[in-house]
Scaffold this motif. Structure first.
Motif, PDB file in Angstrom:
ATOM      1  N   ASN A 149     -26.120 -93.535  31.390  1.00  0.00           N
ATOM      2  CA  ASN A 149     -27.658 -93.534  32.008  1.00  0.00           C
ATOM      3  C   ASN A 149     -27.519 -92.912  33.613  1.00  0.00           C
ATOM      4  OD1 ASN A 149     -28.998 -95.035  30.127  1.00  0.00           O
ATOM      5  ND2 ASN A 149     -27.977 -96.753  30.977  1.00  0.00           N
ATOM      6  N   LYS A 150     -26.781 -91.699  33.632  1.00  0.00           N
ATOM      7  CA  LYS A 150     -26.671 -90.810  34.718  1.00  0.00           C
ATOM      8  C   LYS A 150     -27.793 -89.779  34.701  1.00  0.00           C
ATOM      9  CE  LYS A 150     -23.243 -93.165  36.106  1.00  0.00           C
ATOM     10  NZ  LYS A 150     -23.179 -94.239  37.238  1.00  0.00           N
ATOM     11  N   LYS A 151     -28.254 -89.250  35.879  1.00  0.00           N
ATOM     12  CA  LYS A 151     -29.225 -88.341  35.935  1.00  0.00           C
ATOM     13  C   LYS A 151     -28.332 -87.030  36.151  1.00  0.00           C
ATOM     14  CE  LYS A 151     -32.971 -91.038  38.025  1.00  0.00           C
ATOM     15  NZ  LYS A 151     -33.849 -91.141  39.321  1.00  0.00           N
ATOM     16  N   LEU A 152     -29.019 -85.827  35.712  1.00  0.00           N
ATOM     17  CA  LEU A 152     -28.497 -84.457  35.782  1.00  0.00           C
ATOM     18  C   LEU A 152     -29.303 -83.990  36.827  1.00  0.00           C
ATOM     19  CD1 LEU A 152     -26.066 -82.518  35.244  1.00  0.00           C
ATOM     20  CD2 LEU A 152     -27.665 -81.828  33.307  1.00  0.00           C
ATOM     21  N   TYR A 153     -28.975 -83.197  38.046  1.00  0.00           N
ATOM     22  CA  TYR A 153     -29.637 -82.328  38.875  1.00  0.00           C
ATOM     23  C   TYR A 153     -29.380 -80.916  38.655  1.00  0.00           C
ATOM     24  CZ  TYR A 153     -31.070 -86.162  42.151  1.00  0.00           C
ATOM     25  OH  TYR A 153     -31.531 -87.585  42.449  1.00  0.00           O
ATOM     26  N   CYS A 154     -30.118 -80.230  38.159  1.00  0.00           N
ATOM     27  CA  CYS A 154     -30.026 -78.979  37.764  1.00  0.00           C
ATOM     28  C   CYS A 154     -30.622 -78.157  38.948  1.00  0.00           C
ATOM     29  CB  CYS A 154     -30.799 -78.384  36.409  1.00  0.00           C
ATOM     30  SG  CYS A 154     -30.598 -76.867  36.094  1.00  0.00           S
ATOM     31  N   ILE A 155     -29.783 -77.278  39.519  1.00  0.00           N
ATOM     32  CA  ILE A 155     -30.160 -76.469  40.781  1.00  0.00           C
ATOM     33  C   ILE A 155     -30.103 -75.016  40.474  1.00  0.00           C
ATOM     34  CG2 ILE A 155     -29.444 -78.249  42.459  1.00  0.00           C
ATOM     35  CD1 ILE A 155     -27.061 -76.680  42.900  1.00  0.00           C
ATOM     36  N   ILE A 186     -33.408 -85.189  33.846  1.00  0.00           N
ATOM     37  CA  ILE A 186     -33.334 -84.098  34.611  1.00  0.00           C
ATOM     38  C   ILE A 186     -33.905 -83.838  35.641  1.00  0.00           C
ATOM     39  CG2 ILE A 186     -32.695 -81.662  34.528  1.00  0.00           C
ATOM     40  CD1 ILE A 186     -32.510 -81.789  31.386  1.00  0.00           C
ATOM     41  N   ILE A 187     -33.347 -83.745  36.839  1.00  0.00           N
ATOM     42  CA  ILE A 187     -34.123 -83.319  37.959  1.00  0.00           C
ATOM     43  C   ILE A 187     -33.878 -81.873  38.392  1.00  0.00           C
ATOM     44  CG2 ILE A 187     -34.653 -83.741  40.466  1.00  0.00           C
ATOM     45  CD1 ILE A 187     -33.800 -86.579  40.038  1.00  0.00           C
ATOM     46  N   TYR A 188     -34.724 -81.010  38.241  1.00  0.00           N
ATOM     47  CA  TYR A 188     -34.814 -79.459  38.689  1.00  0.00           C
ATOM     48  C   TYR A 188     -35.155 -79.090  40.015  1.00  0.00           C
ATOM     49  CZ  TYR A 188     -34.537 -78.661  33.576  1.00  0.00           C
ATOM     50  OH  TYR A 188     -34.187 -78.721  32.206  1.00  0.00           O
ATOM     51  N   PHE A 189     -34.233 -78.236  40.545  1.00  0.00           N
ATOM     52  CA  PHE A 189     -34.435 -77.594  41.949  1.00  0.00           C
ATOM     53  C   PHE A 189     -34.627 -76.031  41.557  1.00  0.00           C
ATOM     54  CE2 PHE A 189     -32.500 -81.667  42.773  1.00  0.00           C
ATOM     55  CZ  PHE A 189     -33.024 -82.040  44.162  1.00  0.00           C
ATOM     56  N   GLY A 190     -35.560 -75.556  42.132  1.00  0.00           N
ATOM     57  CA  GLY A 190     -36.126 -74.010  41.783  1.00  0.00           C
ATOM     58  C   GLY A 190     -37.139 -73.832  40.834  1.00  0.00           C
ATOM     59  N   PRO A 192     -39.317 -72.924  37.819  1.00  0.00           N
ATOM     60  CA  PRO A 192     -40.837 -72.965  38.327  1.00  0.00           C
ATOM     61  C   PRO A 192     -41.407 -74.359  38.702  1.00  0.00           C
ATOM     62  CG  PRO A 192     -40.639 -73.244  35.746  1.00  0.00           C
ATOM     63  CD  PRO A 192     -39.260 -73.317  36.560  1.00  0.00           C
ATOM     64  N   TYR A 193     -40.518 -75.065  39.281  1.00  0.00           N
ATOM     65  CA  TYR A 193     -41.074 -76.423  39.853  1.00  0.00           C
ATOM     66  C   TYR A 193     -41.618 -76.557  41.193  1.00  0.00           C
ATOM     67  CZ  TYR A 193     -38.579 -77.454  35.442  1.00  0.00           C
ATOM     68  OH  TYR A 193     -38.280 -77.217  34.037  1.00  0.00           O
ATOM     69  N   ALA A 194     -42.497 -77.260  41.427  1.00  0.00           N
ATOM     70  CA  ALA A 194     -43.374 -77.326  42.399  1.00  0.00           C
ATOM     71  C   ALA A 194     -42.497 -77.547  43.718  1.00  0.00           C
ATOM     72  CB  ALA A 194     -44.368 -78.438  42.378  1.00  0.00           C
ATOM     73  N   GLU A 220     -41.191 -67.221  32.800  1.00  0.00           N
ATOM     74  CA  GLU A 220     -41.042 -69.023  32.637  1.00  0.00           C
ATOM     75  C   GLU A 220     -40.523 -69.282  33.865  1.00  0.00           C
ATOM     76  OE1 GLU A 220     -38.561 -69.367  29.288  1.00  0.00           O
ATOM     77  OE2 GLU A 220     -39.889 -68.954  27.824  1.00  0.00           O
ATOM     78  N   THR A 221     -40.283 -68.740  34.892  1.00  0.00           N
ATOM     79  CA  THR A 221     -39.701 -69.057  36.111  1.00  0.00           C
ATOM     80  C   THR A 221     -40.751 -68.522  37.155  1.00  0.00           C
ATOM     81  OG1 THR A 221     -38.357 -67.306  36.357  1.00  0.00           O
ATOM     82  CG2 THR A 221     -37.515 -69.387  35.652  1.00  0.00           C
ATOM     83  N   ASP A 222     -40.773 -67.151  37.648  1.00  0.00           N
ATOM     84  CA  ASP A 222     -41.697 -66.619  38.587  1.00  0.00           C
ATOM     85  C   ASP A 222     -43.235 -66.852  38.350  1.00  0.00           C
ATOM     86  OD1 ASP A 222     -39.119 -65.520  40.146  1.00  0.00           O
ATOM     87  OD2 ASP A 222     -39.037 -64.353  38.176  1.00  0.00           O
ATOM     88  N   ILE A 223     -43.488 -66.363  37.148  1.00  0.00           N
ATOM     89  CA  ILE A 223     -44.955 -66.389  37.002  1.00  0.00           C
ATOM     90  C   ILE A 223     -45.462 -67.697  36.936  1.00  0.00           C
ATOM     91  CG2 ILE A 223     -46.816 -65.301  35.629  1.00  0.00           C
ATOM     92  CD1 ILE A 223     -44.990 -63.243  37.442  1.00  0.00           C
ATOM     93  N   LEU A 224     -44.952 -68.418  36.019  1.00  0.00           N
ATOM     94  CA  LEU A 224     -45.309 -69.675  35.861  1.00  0.00           C
ATOM     95  C   LEU A 224     -45.352 -70.622  36.991  1.00  0.00           C
ATOM     96  CD1 LEU A 224     -46.063 -71.965  33.615  1.00  0.00           C
ATOM     97  CD2 LEU A 224     -43.553 -72.416  33.219  1.00  0.00           C
ATOM     98  N   GLY A 225     -44.540 -70.573  37.627  1.00  0.00           N
ATOM     99  CA  GLY A 225     -44.156 -71.491  38.928  1.00  0.00           C
ATOM    100  C   GLY A 225     -45.354 -71.119  39.808  1.00  0.00           C
TER     101      GLY A 225
END
Length: 248
Positions: A149-155, A186-190, A192-194, A220-225
């Protein structure tokens, strides 16, 4: 959707610009023709320019690389730089000390080097894991993280990048996608996330969202975000001075 030959054709409509790095300013260190002239022209027109990258490294490292390898210099061609690695570091460095299991190449370790971070070698002993890039045969580690039950931080949310020779290189987002299939959190950094856009707009103090344009080559990153965050975006197909820029 409108098509423009050059970024300068729409620069008059905005006071702030967010430029992606890989795929817009360079690819594998190869610079699109006329890129420095375009950046100079935008800056000389009094616009404020922020570079926003999904690089899983500190902003200072990316800035040094751009100056040395690409010739894009802070203060001359842009005003500031923000990376997903920098946003992650600021959040972790400000909190309590954490035990982290690191997944990625040694070159990206800078983002997890802090007095508030202790690197551990056993996934079961970590508070969470951090992924900055691909490693050989990650499935066993990912299953162990999920089972405990460990989270993964994706940077770096990018699944892959396209290199100058047309080949693709897998990124941290590729590992995160594997973890997601296992049912992991998963917790995302970067992009397209707010959260990364919330940090980015702080750079443009005094400007509202309608005065800022985000330019990137990733749908999926620049434009979507940018679209999700409510700022205008331009899809860059061949570098800033390239053949087509689609504004949408």
């Amino acid at each position: 959707m409108k098509v423009f030959e050059n970024i300068l054709e729409i620069s008059k409509d905005y006071k702030g610009f967010i430029f992606d790095v890989w795929g817009v300013l360079h690819a594998s260190g190869i610079i699109p023709y006329g890129i420095l002239d375009s950046l100079n022209a935008v800056k000389q027109d009094g616009k404020k320019v922020l570079l926003l990258s999904n690089a899983p490294r500190r902003a200072s490292e990316v800035s040094a690389f751009l100056a040395e390898k690409v010739g894009v210099i802070e203060g001359k061609h842009y005003d500031g730089i923000l990376t997903s690695g920098e946003v992650f570091f600021r959040e972790i460095d400000a909190g309590d000390k954490k035990k982290i299991f690191y997944i990625g190449p040694e070159k990206d370790l800078s983002s997890v080097k802090s007095i508030n971070i202790e690197l551990v070698n056993n996934p079961r002993e970590c508070d969470f894991a951090v992924v900055t890039g691909v490693i050989p045969e990650p499935d066993t580690i990912l299953r162990e993280l999920k089972n405990n039950n460990k989270k993964l931080y994706c940077i770096n949310p990018d699944i892959f990048i396209t290199k100058s020779d047309g080949s693709k290189e897998e990124c941290a987002g590729f590992i995160a996608a594997k973890f997601e299939k296992l049912g992991g959190e998963i917790i995302y950094f970067g992009k397209p996330y707010a959260p990364v856009y919330e940090e980015a707009v702080k750079f443009f103090e005094g400007l509202n969202k309608s005065q800022i344009l985000a330019v990137g080559d990733g749908m999926e990153t620049d434009i979507l975000g940018a679209n999700n965050f409510g700022i205008h975006s331009a899809l860059c197909l061949a570098g800033l001075p390239g053949v087509e820029i689609k504004k949408g």
